[in-house]
Design a protein around this motif. Sequence first.
Motif, PDB file in Angstrom:
ATOM      1  N   UNK A   1       0.846  -1.205   0.000  1.00 48.38           N
ATOM      2  CA  UNK A   1       0.000   0.000   0.000  1.00 48.38           C
ATOM      3  C   UNK A   1       0.879   1.252   0.000  1.00 48.38           C
ATOM      4  N   UNK A   2       1.873   1.237   0.869  1.00 51.90           N
ATOM      5  CA  UNK A   2       2.738   2.417   1.003  1.00 51.90           C
ATOM      6  C   UNK A   2       3.592   2.619  -0.242  1.00 51.90           C
ATOM      7  N   UNK A   3       4.121   1.528  -0.799  1.00 53.20           N
ATOM      8  CA  UNK A   3       4.988   1.672  -1.972  1.00 53.20           C
ATOM      9  C   UNK A   3       4.211   2.207  -3.175  1.00 53.20           C
ATOM     10  N   UNK A   4       2.903   1.923  -3.236  1.00 52.33           N
ATOM     11  CA  UNK A   4       2.076   2.414  -4.335  1.00 52.33           C
ATOM     12  C   UNK A   4       1.455   3.777  -4.042  1.00 52.33           C
ATOM     13  N   UNK A   5       1.658   4.288  -2.827  1.00 50.76           N
ATOM     14  CA  UNK A   5       1.101   5.592  -2.481  1.00 50.76           C
ATOM     15  C   UNK A   5      -0.395   5.575  -2.270  1.00 50.76           C
TER      16      UNK A   5
ATOM     17  N   UNK B   1      -5.726  -1.539   9.584  1.00 45.61           N
ATOM     18  CA  UNK B   1      -5.150  -0.711   8.519  1.00 45.61           C
ATOM     19  C   UNK B   1      -5.205   0.769   8.888  1.00 45.61           C
ATOM     20  N   UNK B   2      -6.308   1.191   9.497  1.00 47.74           N
ATOM     21  CA  UNK B   2      -6.427   2.603   9.878  1.00 47.74           C
ATOM     22  C   UNK B   2      -5.410   2.987  10.947  1.00 47.74           C
ATOM     23  N   UNK B   3      -5.087   2.062  11.830  1.00 48.26           N
ATOM     24  CA  UNK B   3      -4.062   2.333  12.836  1.00 48.26           C
ATOM     25  C   UNK B   3      -2.693   2.546  12.211  1.00 48.26           C
ATOM     26  N   UNK B   4      -2.514   2.020  10.974  1.00 53.70           N
ATOM     27  CA  UNK B   4      -1.255   2.198  10.267  1.00 53.70           C
ATOM     28  C   UNK B   4      -1.282   3.406   9.338  1.00 53.70           C
ATOM     29  N   UNK B   5      -2.319   4.229   9.464  1.00 56.18           N
ATOM     30  CA  UNK B   5      -2.347   5.483   8.728  1.00 56.18           C
ATOM     31  C   UNK B   5      -3.143   5.482   7.443  1.00 56.18           C
ATOM     32  N   UNK B   6      -3.807   4.379   7.126  1.00 56.05           N
ATOM     33  CA  UNK B   6      -4.619   4.324   5.920  1.00 56.05           C
ATOM     34  C   UNK B   6      -6.056   4.717   6.237  1.00 56.05           C
ATOM     35  N   UNK B   7      -6.841   4.961   5.208  1.00 54.41           N
ATOM     36  CA  UNK B   7      -8.233   5.341   5.391  1.00 54.41           C
ATOM     37  C   UNK B   7      -9.111   4.355   4.631  1.00 54.41           C
ATOM     38  N   UNK B   8      -9.997   3.675   5.345  1.00 52.09           N
ATOM     39  CA  UNK B   8     -10.926   2.743   4.709  1.00 52.09           C
ATOM     40  C   UNK B   8     -12.120   3.539   4.178  1.00 52.09           C
ATOM     41  N   UNK B   9     -12.450   3.322   2.916  1.00 51.48           N
ATOM     42  CA  UNK B   9     -13.570   4.013   2.301  1.00 51.48           C
ATOM     43  C   UNK B   9     -14.565   2.979   1.773  1.00 51.48           C
TER      44      UNK B   9
END
Length: 285
Positions: free
Chosen positions: A70-74, A124-132
Motif C-alpha cells: 500500500x505504502x509503496x504504491x502511495x 489498517x487505519x491504525x497504520x495510517x490508511x483510510x478505509x472508504x
Amino acid sequence: MTSAAPEISSPVGVIAGGGAMPFAVADSLQKRGIAPVLFALRGACDPVAVERFRHHWISVGQLGRAIKLFRSEGCRDLIFIGSLLRPALSEIRLDLGTISRIGSIMSAFRGGDDHLLSGIGRIFEQDGFRMVGIRDVAPDILIPEGTIARATPDPAASADIERGRQVLRALGPFDIGQAVVVIDGHVVAVEDIEGTDGLLARVARLREAGRIRASRGRGVLVKAPKSSQDLRFDLPAVGPKTVEGVAKAGLAGMAVIAGNTIAAESQEMIAAADKAGVFIQGLPA
C-alpha cells in the motif's frame, strides 16, 4: 457507519476478492480520473480479469506485505470489495506484520463477517490508511431507488417486502445474513453461510420437493445491510446470477436498499429480469 471523506486521493487501493465487483469498482474509478491499484487476494480474485489493471497478489494473512505494498504504491485510501470465503485462523499464512498484530486479528475473528471486516479495517487505519466505501469511490454502481426493470411489485409482493424488511431489522444485531425470502407473508428461508445464491437454490429445492405450495410468481427476495453494519464493508450485492436464482425459485422479484446495494453487471441484470418477468425494486433506506 460510512467514511466521511469529502475527497478520494489517487491512487486508491482496491483489496480485491472474487467476482466481478472489484473490476466494476476499478472501472468506475478510472472513469473519474482516479487510478486504481488492485491488491488481488490469492484463491479469490480472477487471475485473468485482474491483468487489465496495475496489481499485486497477496495472500490472506499477509498484513505486513499488504501494508508495505500500500505504502509503496502511495495508496492512502483503501476499499475491500469482492467475495471471500471466511478462512480459519489455521489457514492464514502469517507474515511478521500479521504476527505483530495477532491479538487484534484474533479479536476480529470472534464475531460475524461484519465484525471481522471492521476489525481488519481498524488495523489498517491504525497504520495510517483510510478505509472508504463504495459510496465514496463508485456510487454509480449502486442500485437507485424505484423500479428498475419492466415488472413491478403488486400489493401482495409489497406486503412481503415490508415483512422481509422487518425480519432483517430484527436479525441485524446478530450479524447473521443480509437476505430473506418471504412468500405470502411467510418467512420461507433466511440467508446463511451459503450466501444469497445458496438461499435461492434452497428455496428452489423446497419448491421442487413440494414444501412450498404457493404458485410460482409469488414471494420476494429482500436484501438489506445489517442494522449495525459498517457500510464501508460487505454491502449487499445483486447481479444477473441473483435474477436467475429468483426466477428458478419461482419468486415474483427482489427488493434491495437503494444506495446501499451494489449492482454487478447492471445492464445484464436488468435484461435478465425483463426476460424472466421478475421485478427489481430499490427501496428507500
